[in-house]
Design a protein around this motif. Structure first.
Motif, PDB file in Angstrom:
ATOM      1  N   TYR A 142       0.819  -1.218   0.000  1.00 35.25           N
ATOM      2  CA  TYR A 142       0.000   0.000   0.000  1.00 35.25           C
ATOM      3  C   TYR A 142       0.850   1.264   0.000  1.00 35.25           C
ATOM      4  N   VAL A 143       1.958   1.215   0.696  1.00 37.25           N
ATOM      5  CA  VAL A 143       2.844   2.387   0.734  1.00 37.25           C
ATOM      6  C   VAL A 143       3.431   2.652  -0.639  1.00 37.25           C
ATOM      7  N   GLU A 144       3.866   1.590  -1.304  1.00 40.98           N
ATOM      8  CA  GLU A 144       4.476   1.745  -2.619  1.00 40.98           C
ATOM      9  C   GLU A 144       3.444   2.145  -3.673  1.00 40.98           C
ATOM     10  N   ALA A 145       2.215   1.665  -3.518  1.00 41.50           N
ATOM     11  CA  ALA A 145       1.176   1.905  -4.528  1.00 41.50           C
ATOM     12  C   ALA A 145       0.235   3.046  -4.144  1.00 41.50           C
ATOM     13  N   ARG A 146       0.561   3.792  -3.075  1.00 46.07           N
ATOM     14  CA  ARG A 146      -0.378   4.784  -2.540  1.00 46.07           C
ATOM     15  C   ARG A 146      -0.801   5.821  -3.578  1.00 46.07           C
ATOM     16  N   SER A 147       0.136   6.294  -4.381  1.00 43.27           N
ATOM     17  CA  SER A 147      -0.196   7.304  -5.386  1.00 43.27           C
ATOM     18  C   SER A 147      -1.148   6.739  -6.439  1.00 43.27           C
ATOM     19  N   ALA A 148      -0.858   5.528  -6.909  1.00 48.39           N
ATOM     20  CA  ALA A 148      -1.711   4.889  -7.918  1.00 48.39           C
ATOM     21  C   ALA A 148      -3.095   4.581  -7.348  1.00 48.39           C
ATOM     22  N   LEU A 149      -3.150   4.197  -6.067  1.00 47.13           N
ATOM     23  CA  LEU A 149      -4.429   3.895  -5.435  1.00 47.13           C
ATOM     24  C   LEU A 149      -5.295   5.148  -5.317  1.00 47.13           C
ATOM     25  N   VAL A 150      -4.661   6.282  -5.031  1.00 48.42           N
ATOM     26  CA  VAL A 150      -5.400   7.543  -4.948  1.00 48.42           C
ATOM     27  C   VAL A 150      -5.944   7.926  -6.318  1.00 48.42           C
ATOM     28  N   LEU A 151      -5.111   7.785  -7.348  1.00 48.01           N
ATOM     29  CA  LEU A 151      -5.569   8.102  -8.706  1.00 48.01           C
ATOM     30  C   LEU A 151      -6.697   7.160  -9.134  1.00 48.01           C
ATOM     31  N   SER A 152      -6.598   5.907  -8.734  1.00 50.05           N
ATOM     32  CA  SER A 152      -7.655   4.944  -9.045  1.00 50.05           C
ATOM     33  C   SER A 152      -8.959   5.318  -8.348  1.00 50.05           C
ATOM     34  N   MET A 153      -8.858   5.769  -7.085  1.00 50.38           N
ATOM     35  CA  MET A 153     -10.051   6.189  -6.365  1.00 50.38           C
ATOM     36  C   MET A 153     -10.646   7.450  -6.993  1.00 50.38           C
ATOM     37  N   THR A 154      -9.785   8.325  -7.489  1.00 51.46           N
ATOM     38  CA  THR A 154     -10.274   9.520  -8.181  1.00 51.46           C
ATOM     39  C   THR A 154     -11.071   9.133  -9.415  1.00 51.46           C
ATOM     40  N   THR A 155     -10.519   8.221 -10.198  1.00 56.25           N
ATOM     41  CA  THR A 155     -11.216   7.731 -11.386  1.00 56.25           C
ATOM     42  C   THR A 155     -12.540   7.065 -11.016  1.00 56.25           C
ATOM     43  N   SER A 156     -12.505   6.265  -9.965  1.00 58.08           N
ATOM     44  CA  SER A 156     -13.717   5.572  -9.518  1.00 58.08           C
ATOM     45  C   SER A 156     -14.778   6.560  -9.050  1.00 58.08           C
ATOM     46  N   THR A 157     -14.362   7.574  -8.297  1.00 56.59           N
ATOM     47  CA  THR A 157     -15.309   8.562  -7.779  1.00 56.59           C
ATOM     48  C   THR A 157     -16.039   9.271  -8.912  1.00 56.59           C
ATOM     49  N   ILE A 158     -15.294   9.618  -9.945  1.00 60.70           N
ATOM     50  CA  ILE A 158     -15.917  10.266 -11.110  1.00 60.70           C
ATOM     51  C   ILE A 158     -16.908   9.315 -11.776  1.00 60.70           C
ATOM     52  N   SER A 159     -16.555   8.041 -11.843  1.00 58.18           N
ATOM     53  CA  SER A 159     -17.481   7.050 -12.400  1.00 58.18           C
ATOM     54  C   SER A 159     -18.720   6.919 -11.523  1.00 58.18           C
ATOM     55  N   PHE A 160     -18.525   6.981 -10.191  1.00 57.76           N
ATOM     56  CA  PHE A 160     -19.665   6.873  -9.272  1.00 57.76           C
ATOM     57  C   PHE A 160     -20.637   8.029  -9.476  1.00 57.76           C
ATOM     58  N   ILE A 161     -20.104   9.216  -9.736  1.00 58.71           N
ATOM     59  CA  ILE A 161     -20.963  10.375 -10.003  1.00 58.71           C
ATOM     60  C   ILE A 161     -21.799  10.116 -11.253  1.00 58.71           C
ATOM     61  N   SER A 162     -21.155   9.544 -12.261  1.00 60.77           N
ATOM     62  CA  SER A 162     -21.868   9.220 -13.499  1.00 60.77           C
ATOM     63  C   SER A 162     -22.958   8.176 -13.233  1.00 60.77           C
ATOM     64  N   ALA A 209      -8.250  17.592  -7.212  1.00 65.69           N
ATOM     65  CA  ALA A 209      -7.904  17.195  -5.848  1.00 65.69           C
ATOM     66  C   ALA A 209      -7.188  15.848  -5.832  1.00 65.69           C
ATOM     67  N   GLY A 210      -7.666  14.907  -6.640  1.00 61.79           N
ATOM     68  CA  GLY A 210      -7.052  13.580  -6.698  1.00 61.79           C
ATOM     69  C   GLY A 210      -5.632  13.626  -7.232  1.00 61.79           C
ATOM     70  N   ILE A 211      -5.438  14.355  -8.315  1.00 64.99           N
ATOM     71  CA  ILE A 211      -4.101  14.463  -8.912  1.00 64.99           C
ATOM     72  C   ILE A 211      -3.143  15.171  -7.958  1.00 64.99           C
ATOM     73  N   THR A 212      -3.618  16.235  -7.322  1.00 62.24           N
ATOM     74  CA  THR A 212      -2.782  16.986  -6.379  1.00 62.24           C
ATOM     75  C   THR A 212      -2.349  16.111  -5.209  1.00 62.24           C
ATOM     76  N   LEU A 213      -3.302  15.363  -4.643  1.00 62.03           N
ATOM     77  CA  LEU A 213      -2.984  14.482  -3.513  1.00 62.03           C
ATOM     78  C   LEU A 213      -2.021  13.378  -3.928  1.00 62.03           C
ATOM     79  N   ALA A 214      -2.249  12.796  -5.119  1.00 65.58           N
ATOM     80  CA  ALA A 214      -1.374  11.719  -5.606  1.00 65.58           C
ATOM     81  C   ALA A 214       0.053  12.213  -5.787  1.00 65.58           C
ATOM     82  N   ARG A 215       0.218  13.416  -6.310  1.00 62.64           N
ATOM     83  CA  ARG A 215       1.558  13.988  -6.490  1.00 62.64           C
ATOM     84  C   ARG A 215       2.221  14.262  -5.149  1.00 62.64           C
TER      85      ARG A 215
END
Length: 220
Positions: A142-162, A209-215
């Motif tokens: 999780y530590v190594e993949a934290r940035s990718a996981l945040v970006l994935s959640m960002t993508t998912s959240t946008i899909s959830f809105i749809s 927000a997702g991209i900023t947090l991931a960076r």
């Protein structure tokens, strides 16, 4: 503010609140269930720490079946189950049932892909250090993949809105229901355009927000 938005501002805020409820429950389900499912999909793969083809094949099949359903058909298919769980198939509370199901399947797959991007050397180093399975997951993967996981959640959240807007078609409430009842059915094209603009702004804010947090948390 345009006069038409002032006229319907109470209904708009209520519908936005309903959308946030549906999306909020979806995010919660994705994190609490989708992430563990995605982690097990990764760990049970061939050559991984908990290699188990039976578990992997079963979970993989379930996730694939759910994700292969067009969301509107999934909602309709789940109406008997939703009515059994919630006592009704109409309304915002009932809408959270199919929303959480698709959220779990959606994010579990993205989480699995994020973990697959973790270098094999990280796992090998963790195993050689004698780390437990729990430590490997939480302190290494999780530590190594934290940035990718945040970006994935960002993508998912946008899909959830749809997905939440689709719930309006079957009486699930939210911004989609508002756009249909007050915009489409009353031939208020201008109102529908304003609602679309509002949703575009929300999506852009979430993406930013997702991209900023991931960076920020990416220390590589």
């Amino acid at each position: 503010m345009p006069d038409i938005l002032v006229e319907y501002q109470t209904e708009i805020w209520v519908s936005i609140g309903e959308t946030f409820i549906m999306v909020g429950f979806s995010i919660l389900a994705a994190l609490l269930i989708g992430l563990p499912v995605g982690t097990f999909l990764f760990l049970c793969r061939k050559g991984q720490l908990l290699e188990n083809q039976v578990v992997f094949s079963s979970l993989n099949l379930i996730v694939n079946i759910i994700r292969s359903f067009p969301f509107l058909l999934l909602v309709i298919f789940m109406i008997p189950f939703t009515r059994f769980i919630m006592g009704t198939a109409i309304g915002t509370a009932a809408a959270t049932v199919p929303m959480t199901v698709i959220a779990i399947a959606h994010y579990s797959r993205l989480a699995e892909q994020s973990l697959l991007d973790v270098p094999k050397g990280v796992m090998e180093a963790a195993v050689s250090m004698g780390a437990s399975s729990k430590d490997i997951i939480f302190k290494f993967l999780y530590v190594e993949a934290r940035s990718a996981l945040v970006l994935s959640m960002t993508t998912s959240t946008i899909s959830f809105i749809s997905y939440s807007t689709i719930m309006g078609v079957v009486g699930g409430g939210g911004i989609g229901d508002f756009a249909i009842r007050y915009g489409y059915l009353q031939f208020r094209t201008d109102l529908m355009i304003y609602i679309i603009i509002i949703m575009v702004i929300f999506v852009q804010l979430i993406q930013y927000a997702g991209i900023t947090l991931a960076r920020k948390i990416d220390k590589r």
